[in-house]
Design an enzyme around this catalytic site. Structure first.
Site, PDB file in Angstrom:
ATOM      1  N   ASP A  57       1.382 -36.066  -6.666  1.00  0.00           N
ATOM      2  CA  ASP A  57       1.236 -37.484  -6.328  1.00  0.00           C
ATOM      3  C   ASP A  57       1.433 -37.766  -4.837  1.00  0.00           C
ATOM      4  O   ASP A  57       1.420 -38.925  -4.415  1.00  0.00           O
ATOM      5  CB  ASP A  57       2.219 -38.338  -7.158  1.00  0.00           C
ATOM      6  CG  ASP A  57       1.659 -38.694  -8.537  1.00  0.00           C
ATOM      7  OD1 ASP A  57       0.430 -38.616  -8.719  1.00  0.00           O
ATOM      8  OD2 ASP A  57       2.462 -39.063  -9.423  1.00  0.00           O
ATOM      9  N   ARG A  82       8.754 -37.152  -8.516  1.00  0.00           N
ATOM     10  CA  ARG A  82       8.294 -37.546  -7.183  1.00  0.00           C
ATOM     11  C   ARG A  82       9.406 -37.551  -6.125  1.00  0.00           C
ATOM     12  O   ARG A  82       9.115 -37.791  -4.933  1.00  0.00           O
ATOM     13  CB  ARG A  82       7.614 -38.929  -7.227  1.00  0.00           C
ATOM     14  CG  ARG A  82       6.387 -38.973  -8.139  1.00  0.00           C
ATOM     15  CD  ARG A  82       5.517 -40.192  -7.877  1.00  0.00           C
ATOM     16  NE  ARG A  82       4.924 -40.160  -6.540  1.00  0.00           N
ATOM     17  CZ  ARG A  82       4.247 -41.167  -5.993  1.00  0.00           C
ATOM     18  NH1 ARG A  82       4.112 -42.297  -6.650  1.00  0.00           N
ATOM     19  NH2 ARG A  82       3.727 -41.072  -4.791  1.00  0.00           N
ATOM     20  N   ARG A 132       9.420 -50.173 -11.038  1.00  0.00           N
ATOM     21  CA  ARG A 132       9.841 -49.055 -10.185  1.00  0.00           C
ATOM     22  C   ARG A 132      10.986 -49.447  -9.237  1.00  0.00           C
ATOM     23  O   ARG A 132      12.067 -48.895  -9.303  1.00  0.00           O
ATOM     24  CB  ARG A 132       8.656 -48.535  -9.360  1.00  0.00           C
ATOM     25  CG  ARG A 132       7.478 -48.030 -10.186  1.00  0.00           C
ATOM     26  CD  ARG A 132       7.807 -46.745 -10.911  1.00  0.00           C
ATOM     27  NE  ARG A 132       6.706 -46.218 -11.691  1.00  0.00           N
ATOM     28  CZ  ARG A 132       5.762 -45.392 -11.248  1.00  0.00           C
ATOM     29  NH1 ARG A 132       5.790 -44.989  -9.996  1.00  0.00           N
ATOM     30  NH2 ARG A 132       4.804 -44.956 -12.037  1.00  0.00           N
ATOM     31  N   HIS A 161       3.169 -51.346  -9.912  1.00  0.00           N
ATOM     32  CA  HIS A 161       3.562 -51.494  -8.506  1.00  0.00           C
ATOM     33  C   HIS A 161       2.973 -52.818  -7.996  1.00  0.00           C
ATOM     34  O   HIS A 161       1.884 -53.222  -8.430  1.00  0.00           O
ATOM     35  CB  HIS A 161       2.950 -50.391  -7.626  1.00  0.00           C
ATOM     36  CG  HIS A 161       3.740 -49.119  -7.530  1.00  0.00           C
ATOM     37  ND1 HIS A 161       3.139 -47.888  -7.415  1.00  0.00           N
ATOM     38  CD2 HIS A 161       5.086 -48.883  -7.478  1.00  0.00           C
ATOM     39  CE1 HIS A 161       4.070 -46.944  -7.319  1.00  0.00           C
ATOM     40  NE2 HIS A 161       5.248 -47.520  -7.352  1.00  0.00           N
ATOM     41  N   CYS A 255      -2.915 -47.125  -2.292  1.00  0.00           N
ATOM     42  CA  CYS A 255      -1.926 -46.077  -2.613  1.00  0.00           C
ATOM     43  C   CYS A 255      -2.047 -44.881  -1.682  1.00  0.00           C
ATOM     44  O   CYS A 255      -1.077 -44.177  -1.437  1.00  0.00           O
ATOM     45  CB  CYS A 255      -2.115 -45.584  -4.039  1.00  0.00           C
ATOM     46  SG  CYS A 255      -1.914 -46.831  -5.287  1.00  0.00           S
TER      47      CYS A 255
HETATM   48  N1  ARG Z   1       0.990 -41.414 -10.144  1.00  0.00           N
HETATM   49  C1  ARG Z   1       1.631 -42.244  -9.184  1.00  0.00           C
HETATM   50  C2  ARG Z   1       2.848 -42.901  -9.792  1.00  0.00           C
HETATM   51  O1  ARG Z   1       2.774 -43.313 -10.926  1.00  0.00           O
HETATM   52  C3  ARG Z   1       0.685 -43.251  -8.654  1.00  0.00           C
HETATM   53  C4  ARG Z   1       1.235 -44.038  -7.504  1.00  0.00           C
HETATM   54  C5  ARG Z   1       0.289 -45.049  -7.001  1.00  0.00           C
HETATM   55  N2  ARG Z   1       0.695 -45.570  -5.755  1.00  0.00           N
HETATM   56  C6  ARG Z   1       0.767 -46.849  -5.442  1.00  0.00           C
HETATM   57  N3  ARG Z   1       1.103 -47.176  -4.218  1.00  0.00           N
HETATM   58  N4  ARG Z   1       0.574 -47.777  -6.354  1.00  0.00           N
HETATM   59  O2  ARG Z   1       3.877 -43.003  -9.169  1.00  0.00           O
END
Ligand code: ARG
Length: 262
Positions: A57, A82, A132, A161, A255
């Site tokens: 990612d 991550r 998040r 997000h 992203c």
């Molecule tokens: N697979 C990543 C996650 O779920 C995607 C992140 C996407 N990034 C963003 N800035 N929305 O964390």
């Protein structure tokens, strides 16, 4: 930006990710390259972070930090898969003028959940929470960056997000999808941004709001035609790009781009 050389979907941390769907990393790199060239074509300078094996990612570079006026507020990822990405971003800012890097103590996913409007009310940070980033990080960001932070509650897991539900389209205005937010947050946005461009569900699901704008050119998903038309009607120049492979990871244009606000 960070090229998707090692991009795969091998874990699922948002509703878009399906580890059973194969990803074409070569195509992902081609599409990412086209995005980079598009941005360079408009005169923007793009710095490239080295991708690391085991951190698929990393291509979603926006999540690694949030910068305002030469200060980089570091990320602290929610999911362990991550966590290590934050180190690569920290290293980028630590070694470079004119940055001052501030390590976070609170969970936050950088520009994924923070947007900046330099000329709205003297400089305003919009911040998302609910999936998040923690609200404690909103307070921390305000202390670190010295700009008012407005907390907005995200309520739809598909828009996990802030940057898939709302975007700064210039220094004072935003585009957003109201239903991604709680009713009270929708009221707050309507009150502060009466001239905002509102996206519908189809454009939001196409990741149309996951856009990058320099105030004139608005780079967004090739699938978000409705939003592109609304932006054109508001005298922006929409530029549509295909990032179909990265959509499998739950992201699009924004992203992939961490904006460097020196
Ligand atoms: N697979 C990543 C996650 O779920 C995607 C992140 C996407 N990034 C963003 N800035 N929305 O964390």
């Amino acid at each position: 930006m960070c090229p998707p050389e090692h991009f795969v979907v091998e874990y699922e941390i948002n509703p878009w990710m399906d580890a059973a769907t194969p990803v074409d990393a070569e195509l992902a790199v081609k599409q990412w390259d086209a995005l980079r060239e598009t941005l360079c074509g408009f005169g923007h300078e793009v710095h490239v972070l080295s991708p690391e094996i085991g951190l698929p990612d990393m291509v979603f570079a926006a999540n690694g930090a949030f910068t305002v006026d030469g200060v980089a507020y570091g990320a602290r990822f929610k999911y362990p898969q991550r966590t290590a990405e934050a180190v690569a971003h920290r290293r980028y800012y630590a070694d470079r003028e004119p940055w001052r890097f501030v390590a976070p103590t609170e969970t936050n996913e950088g520009e994924g959940d923070f947007a900046y409007l330099p000329d709205a009310y003297g400089g305003t940070i919009l911040a998302g929470y609910g999936f998040r980033t923690e609200t404690t990080a909103h307070a921390e960001a305000q202390e670190v960056l010295g700009r008012p932070v407005l907390s907005l509650r995200l309520v739809d897991p598909r828009f996990y997000h802030l940057d898939v539900a709302l975007a700064a389209i210039d220094d004072t205005n935003i585009a957003y999808y109201p239903d991604a937010f709680s009713e009270s947050s929708q009221r707050v946005l309507a009150q502060l941004f009466p001239d905002a461009v509102r996206a519908d569900e189809l454009d939001a699901l196409a990741f149309g709001l996951n856009l990058v704008s320099d105030g004139r050119h608005v780079v967004l998903s090739h699938e978000a035609g409705g939003l592109a038309a609304k932006l054109a009607a508001a005298e922006y120049v929409p530029v549509q790009v295909d990032l179909s492979e990265l959509k499998k990871g739950g992201g699009s244009v924004k992203c992939c781009v961490a904006e460097l606000r020196t």
